[in-house]
Design an enzyme around this catalytic site. Structure first.
Site, PDB file in Angstrom:
ATOM      1  N   ARG A   4      35.071  43.230  34.032  1.00  0.00           N
ATOM      2  CA  ARG A   4      34.591  44.117  35.234  1.00  0.00           C
ATOM      3  C   ARG A   4      35.492  43.958  36.446  1.00  0.00           C
ATOM      4  O   ARG A   4      35.481  44.469  37.443  1.00  0.00           O
ATOM      5  CB  ARG A   4      33.247  43.539  35.494  1.00  0.00           C
ATOM      6  CG  ARG A   4      32.273  43.848  34.225  1.00  0.00           C
ATOM      7  CD  ARG A   4      30.784  43.129  34.428  1.00  0.00           C
ATOM      8  NE  ARG A   4      30.230  43.561  36.025  1.00  0.00           N
ATOM      9  CZ  ARG A   4      29.457  44.409  35.820  1.00  0.00           C
ATOM     10  NH1 ARG A   4      29.064  45.050  34.774  1.00  0.00           N
ATOM     11  NH2 ARG A   4      28.729  44.788  37.101  1.00  0.00           N
ATOM     12  N   CYS A  13      31.647  42.045  40.398  1.00  0.00           N
ATOM     13  CA  CYS A  13      31.226  40.618  40.036  1.00  0.00           C
ATOM     14  C   CYS A  13      30.436  40.916  38.547  1.00  0.00           C
ATOM     15  O   CYS A  13      29.941  41.875  38.367  1.00  0.00           O
ATOM     16  CB  CYS A  13      30.623  40.083  41.100  1.00  0.00           C
ATOM     17  SG  CYS A  13      31.518  40.038  42.579  1.00  0.00           S
ATOM     18  N   GLU A  63      47.221  52.801  38.498  1.00  0.00           N
ATOM     19  CA  GLU A  63      46.043  51.782  38.134  1.00  0.00           C
ATOM     20  C   GLU A  63      46.815  50.477  37.584  1.00  0.00           C
ATOM     21  O   GLU A  63      46.578  49.278  37.878  1.00  0.00           O
ATOM     22  CB  GLU A  63      44.877  52.153  37.262  1.00  0.00           C
ATOM     23  CG  GLU A  63      43.787  53.080  38.187  1.00  0.00           C
ATOM     24  CD  GLU A  63      42.826  53.357  37.272  1.00  0.00           C
ATOM     25  OE1 GLU A  63      41.740  53.232  37.427  1.00  0.00           O
ATOM     26  OE2 GLU A  63      43.249  53.981  36.176  1.00  0.00           O
ATOM     27  N   TRP A 102      34.655  38.893  42.220  1.00  0.00           N
ATOM     28  CA  TRP A 102      35.644  40.076  42.710  1.00  0.00           C
ATOM     29  C   TRP A 102      35.466  40.044  44.042  1.00  0.00           C
ATOM     30  O   TRP A 102      34.495  40.427  44.579  1.00  0.00           O
ATOM     31  CB  TRP A 102      35.287  41.211  42.141  1.00  0.00           C
ATOM     32  CG  TRP A 102      36.299  42.604  42.434  1.00  0.00           C
ATOM     33  CD1 TRP A 102      37.417  42.539  41.625  1.00  0.00           C
ATOM     34  CD2 TRP A 102      36.385  43.425  43.186  1.00  0.00           C
ATOM     35  NE1 TRP A 102      38.218  43.862  42.030  1.00  0.00           N
ATOM     36  CE2 TRP A 102      37.489  44.307  43.215  1.00  0.00           C
ATOM     37  CE3 TRP A 102      35.500  43.673  44.512  1.00  0.00           C
ATOM     38  CZ2 TRP A 102      38.096  45.505  44.206  1.00  0.00           C
ATOM     39  CZ3 TRP A 102      36.024  44.812  45.308  1.00  0.00           C
ATOM     40  CH2 TRP A 102      37.028  45.352  45.236  1.00  0.00           C
ATOM     41  N   LYS A 108      46.228  56.590  36.325  1.00  0.00           N
ATOM     42  CA  LYS A 108      46.614  55.802  35.235  1.00  0.00           C
ATOM     43  C   LYS A 108      47.854  54.865  35.290  1.00  0.00           C
ATOM     44  O   LYS A 108      47.827  53.608  35.208  1.00  0.00           O
ATOM     45  CB  LYS A 108      46.619  56.500  33.833  1.00  0.00           C
ATOM     46  CG  LYS A 108      45.225  56.926  33.338  1.00  0.00           C
ATOM     47  CD  LYS A 108      44.476  55.796  32.764  1.00  0.00           C
ATOM     48  CE  LYS A 108      43.129  55.854  33.318  1.00  0.00           C
ATOM     49  NZ  LYS A 108      42.446  56.393  34.670  1.00  0.00           N
ATOM     50  N   LYS A 160      35.894  47.303  36.754  1.00  0.00           N
ATOM     51  CA  LYS A 160      35.596  48.295  35.925  1.00  0.00           C
ATOM     52  C   LYS A 160      34.368  49.187  36.477  1.00  0.00           C
ATOM     53  O   LYS A 160      34.414  50.331  36.624  1.00  0.00           O
ATOM     54  CB  LYS A 160      35.260  47.667  34.488  1.00  0.00           C
ATOM     55  CG  LYS A 160      34.813  48.846  33.515  1.00  0.00           C
ATOM     56  CD  LYS A 160      35.967  49.801  32.992  1.00  0.00           C
ATOM     57  CE  LYS A 160      35.668  50.729  32.165  1.00  0.00           C
ATOM     58  NZ  LYS A 160      36.509  51.660  31.637  1.00  0.00           N
ATOM     59  N   HIS A 173      54.883  73.012  50.116  1.00  0.00           N
ATOM     60  CA  HIS A 173      54.162  72.640  51.483  1.00  0.00           C
ATOM     61  C   HIS A 173      54.478  71.265  51.742  1.00  0.00           C
ATOM     62  O   HIS A 173      53.504  70.545  51.995  1.00  0.00           O
ATOM     63  CB  HIS A 173      52.921  73.138  51.428  1.00  0.00           C
ATOM     64  CG  HIS A 173      52.731  74.462  51.267  1.00  0.00           C
ATOM     65  ND1 HIS A 173      52.885  75.347  52.325  1.00  0.00           N
ATOM     66  CD2 HIS A 173      52.434  75.439  50.120  1.00  0.00           C
ATOM     67  CE1 HIS A 173      52.736  76.605  51.724  1.00  0.00           C
ATOM     68  NE2 HIS A 173      52.361  76.823  50.496  1.00  0.00           N
ATOM     69  N   THR A 233      38.152  58.483  38.300  1.00  0.00           N
ATOM     70  CA  THR A 233      38.288  59.139  36.847  1.00  0.00           C
ATOM     71  C   THR A 233      37.533  60.017  36.451  1.00  0.00           C
ATOM     72  O   THR A 233      37.579  61.203  36.296  1.00  0.00           O
ATOM     73  CB  THR A 233      38.345  58.149  35.906  1.00  0.00           C
ATOM     74  OG1 THR A 233      40.029  57.516  35.845  1.00  0.00           O
ATOM     75  CG2 THR A 233      38.570  58.712  34.462  1.00  0.00           C
ATOM     76  N   SER A 238      29.515  59.507  36.008  1.00  0.00           N
ATOM     77  CA  SER A 238      30.080  57.879  36.115  1.00  0.00           C
ATOM     78  C   SER A 238      29.871  57.456  34.529  1.00  0.00           C
ATOM     79  O   SER A 238      28.836  57.659  33.970  1.00  0.00           O
ATOM     80  CB  SER A 238      28.847  57.289  37.063  1.00  0.00           C
ATOM     81  OG  SER A 238      28.959  56.070  37.005  1.00  0.00           O
ATOM     82  N   GLN A 239      31.064  56.746  34.411  1.00  0.00           N
ATOM     83  CA  GLN A 239      31.084  55.892  33.132  1.00  0.00           C
ATOM     84  C   GLN A 239      30.056  54.901  33.177  1.00  0.00           C
ATOM     85  O   GLN A 239      29.236  54.748  32.131  1.00  0.00           O
ATOM     86  CB  GLN A 239      32.630  55.314  32.914  1.00  0.00           C
ATOM     87  CG  GLN A 239      32.855  54.866  31.327  1.00  0.00           C
ATOM     88  CD  GLN A 239      32.266  53.395  31.311  1.00  0.00           C
ATOM     89  OE1 GLN A 239      31.717  53.155  30.224  1.00  0.00           O
ATOM     90  NE2 GLN A 239      32.462  52.698  32.356  1.00  0.00           N
ATOM     91  N   GLU A 263      44.803  62.416  37.211  1.00  0.00           N
ATOM     92  CA  GLU A 263      44.313  61.491  36.490  1.00  0.00           C
ATOM     93  C   GLU A 263      45.830  60.609  35.886  1.00  0.00           C
ATOM     94  O   GLU A 263      45.713  59.486  35.629  1.00  0.00           O
ATOM     95  CB  GLU A 263      43.725  61.901  35.142  1.00  0.00           C
ATOM     96  CG  GLU A 263      43.001  60.954  34.189  1.00  0.00           C
ATOM     97  CD  GLU A 263      42.369  60.017  34.856  1.00  0.00           C
ATOM     98  OE1 GLU A 263      41.829  58.855  34.195  1.00  0.00           O
ATOM     99  OE2 GLU A 263      41.701  59.953  35.810  1.00  0.00           O
ATOM    100  N   ASN A 301      25.623  39.509  42.489  1.00  0.00           N
ATOM    101  CA  ASN A 301      26.876  40.528  42.454  1.00  0.00           C
ATOM    102  C   ASN A 301      26.132  41.880  43.338  1.00  0.00           C
ATOM    103  O   ASN A 301      24.829  42.160  43.213  1.00  0.00           O
ATOM    104  CB  ASN A 301      26.580  41.257  40.942  1.00  0.00           C
ATOM    105  CG  ASN A 301      27.508  42.635  40.791  1.00  0.00           C
ATOM    106  OD1 ASN A 301      28.164  42.801  41.617  1.00  0.00           O
ATOM    107  ND2 ASN A 301      27.127  43.441  39.910  1.00  0.00           N
ATOM    108  N   GLY A 302      27.234  42.147  44.363  1.00  0.00           N
ATOM    109  CA  GLY A 302      26.618  42.988  45.393  1.00  0.00           C
ATOM    110  C   GLY A 302      26.989  42.743  46.511  1.00  0.00           C
ATOM    111  O   GLY A 302      27.783  41.771  46.883  1.00  0.00           O
TER     112      GLY A 302
END
Length: 684
Positions: free
Chosen positions: A33, A2, A560, A99, A557, A679, A576, A375, A420-421, A553, A126-127
């Site tokens: 976001r 959010c 996503e 969100w 992508k 995001k 396997h 990521t 963490s980005q 990755e 937000n949370g």
């Protein structure tokens, strides 16, 4: 997740239309976001001096994108003859992008949430409030009715309950807005960033947080105003009534176009905006888990080191496209001032200022634990082999949520590296708290100065990749790998045995931006490949060694943004289980660039071809004939520049980023805001 935003103008006349545009633009800056609905609240008219209160605030909420909200607001304005030219010298407006966590995307579940039909208290959040069901049950017993399915609605209703109870027994005393909010906070459990607005406290806003990000932006409109950069309690900047604008936001992107003077609000702080002043109270956990009041605190404003141009698309159609093509520049910025390469007699070395005081402690660690999600986890996985090689220290990988679920062992002798980005990822923050409790040395690798991880770790490195707006991370991923490669060089020291290897890596780092520029020339090649794959339902990506992370990755992508099922697979595990999926219809992407695993990948390619696999092979320049003989008509080859094996994942991921981008555009999906994703993941 959010996004929350607020705008308060003090002693400066602003038309209602201007206020609306500031709120709408603030939400547009927070779109990246991730969200599924949006809403705003503004005042109906100015406060009545006789009553010192406002008429009920106007609340607009709409499912869908921000433009749907804008359209519905102006439609309602036209139907009610609301005067958009009306001026306000003082006004407080709040806004929100939601969100969904509790309840489907719908206007009734959108924010701002209200305490009652008269909108006495309004909240954007937000949370996640983890004890909302218990609070809701209590409020229902006291006669409150709920219109939404959200956890947030308990907050404004709890504020009204506190206010009404105080009014019943206050006598000559009046409860302050801060007291109401403090009492509400005392009952809340979970993670949150909140902004409160109330008709009982006109032209005031209160913001508070625990876990979720929030910052305050300050814009003084009088050039001769005080230049003081610190404030405390009600002594904010000046008491002379200078006109100013104040902004509250989930992150800096929504503030930078207005001001660069900001304050990052910390956990437990209550920031009260009133009469052009800002007061800050700090509340800590008491002995029994509640909140205990601490005296007002003094905080310093900081200056944002970013420009509005960084959060614009420029000449590109989408943010993801722009950020993929920015990688030569972002990698250069990541390395600037950190790589030292003197003359022929001078050693090549790495300088990471944020770690220099802790390097000896890290070198004595029993193990190094990389902790991240998505990521960021993949970036750490790509860097693990070189860190093990140069440091000689065992390196383990942990997905943050899984570490917490297992309560995995973390020891005082460990170094825990949190990647963490945003620096605000909820699971990673919880894992950080867990590691700190267990006494480990905690290192942060983030792209956000002043983020929770940057503030709460013992030391760290900022990746300097620049603002990343697209939900699918691209340039942050490659910068994270480079930072962790430099971390390996710094920890490894200058031992004679690995000197040649270190110097080769440093030379490779200097040349890396040029290699990425070269591989970006494959843009049209990857677009043509995307056209061939546009109707496919699945994609397998095989990698091993350094490029197992590239497989994960690359598949992530595609998953996503293109909304295509894709799976990154360790090539050594092919026999396997995954081999059962291979046939002439399923596209299979194999990463087989030159490194210690090259001969094994050649064997994998042969086995896939023997099963009539539909092969797409990425190899080093000049190796096309080695991986796919000319007689293999169904095999497609993508050649990329060769460099040191530990840096090859940076180059190899770029074609996969381009493939994911073009697949998404060709399939008609939103590349910057993929379905259901956010995001900055600030809820667990």
């Amino acid at each position: 997740m959010c996004g929350i935003f607020a705008y308060l103008n003090y002693n400066v006349n602003r038309e209602r239309s201007y206020i609306l545009q500031v709120l709408f633009n603030g939400l547009r800056r927070l779109e990246y976001r991730g969200y599924d609905s949006a809403g705003i609240s503004i005042d109906h008219s100015s406060s009545d001096p006789k009553t010192s209160s406002l008429p009920p605030s106007l609340v607009f909420r709409q499912e869908g994108n921000i433009e749907s909200l804008v359209k519905s607001v102006y439609q309602e304005v036209a139907e009610t003859d609301l005067n958009l030219k009306q001026c306000f010298s003082h006004h407080a407006g709040i806004a929100h992008t939601r969100w969904a966590t509790h309840g489907e995307p719908a206007p009734r579940n959108s924010h701002p949430h209200s305490s009652d039909p008269g909108n006495e208290f309004l909240v954007v959040h937000n949370g996640v409030i983890t004890n909302y069901e218990a609070l809701k049950g209590t409020l229902v017993r006291h006669g409150f009715t709920f219109q939404s399915e959200t956890d947030t609605e308990v907050i404004p209703k709890l504020a009204k309950y506190v206010f009404d109870k105080a009014k019943e027994g206050e006598g000559d005393q009046t409860i302050t807005f801060s007291q109401v909010v403090h009492e509400v906070m005392r009952h809340l459990e979970g993670a949150y960033a909140l902004i409160f607005k109330s008709r009982h406290y006109p032209n005031e806003l209160i913001a508070c947080k625990r876990g979720s990000p929030l910052l305050l932006g300050v814009k003084e409109l009088n050039e001769n105003a005080s230049n003081g950069s610190a404030f405390h309690d009600d002594n904010f900047l000046s008491k002379s009534g200078h006109p100013k604008e104040l902004f509250l936001s989930s992150d800096a992107n929504a503030v930078v176009e207005h001001t660069k003077k900001v304050l990052v609000i910390e956990d437990g702080e209550v920031v009260h905006l009133k009469d052009g002043h800002v007061s800050i109270l700090k509340f800590d956990k008491g002995k029994h888990g509640g909140l205990s009041k601490v005296a007002s605190v003094q905080r310093a404003l900081s200056i944002l080191e970013m420009e509005v141009e960084q959060i614009n698309k420029g000449n590109f159609e989408h943010y993801m496209q722009k950020e993929i093509h920015e990688q030569p520049e972002s990698l250069t910025t990541t390395m600037r001032g950190r790589l030292l390469r003197g003359g022929s007699c001078k050693a090549k070395t790495v300088l990471l200022g944020g770690l220099k005081d802790h390097l000896q402690t890290i070198r004595r660690s029993r193990r190094i634990v990389f902790i991240g999600c998505g990521t960021s986890y993949n970036a750490a996985l790509a860097a693990r082999p070189i860190l093990e090689e140069l440091s000689g220290i065992p390196v383990t990988m942990e997905i943050a949520s899984d570490l917490l679920d297992r309560q995995g062992p973390i020891y005082r002798e460990d170094t825990a590296v949190f990647v963490s980005q945003s620096g605000e990822t909820a699971d990673t923050l919880s894992a950080l708290e867990y590691a700190l409790e267990n006494g480990a040395l905690c290192v942060g690798i983030t792209n956000t100065v002043g983020s929770a991880i940057a503030r709460n770790t013992h030391c760290g490195v900022h990746i300097n990749a620049g603002a990343e707006i697209g939900v699918a991370s691209t340039k942050a991923y490659t910068s994270q790998i480079v930072v962790m490669a430099m971390l390996a060089l710094a920890i490894g020291g200058d031992t004679i045995s690995n000197q040649a290897r270190r110097e080769a890596i440093i030379d490779g780092l200097f040349d890396l931006p040029n290699k990425v520029r070269e591989v970006l020339k494959l843009d049209q090649v990857m677009k043509d490949l995307a056209k061939q794959l546009i109707a496919e339902q699945s994609l397998l990506v095989f990698g091993r060694g350094y490029n197992y992370a590239s497989a994960l990755e690359g598949a992530l992508k595609v998953k996503e943004v293109a909304l295509m099922h894709s799976e990154g697979i360790l090539a050594g595990e092919m026999k396997h289980g995954p081999l059962a999926l291979v046939d002439e219809n399923l596209p299979t992407f194999v990463i087989a660039t030159r490194d210690a695993c090259f001969s094994k990948q050649q064997s994998v390619i042969q086995q896939l071809h023997a099963r009539k696999g539909r092969l797409i092979v990425m190899c080093s320049k000049g190796d096309a004939a080695s991986v796919c003989p000319a007689e293999w008509e169904s095999c497609r080859v993508i050649e990329v520049p060769q460099l040191e094996d530990c840096l090859q994942p940076v180059v190899n991921i770029v074609p996969l980023q381009l493939l994911a981008y073009h697949l998404t555009v060709l399939r008609g999906f939103n590349v910057d805001q993929p379905r259901n994703l956010a995001k900055s993941v600030t809820t667990q």
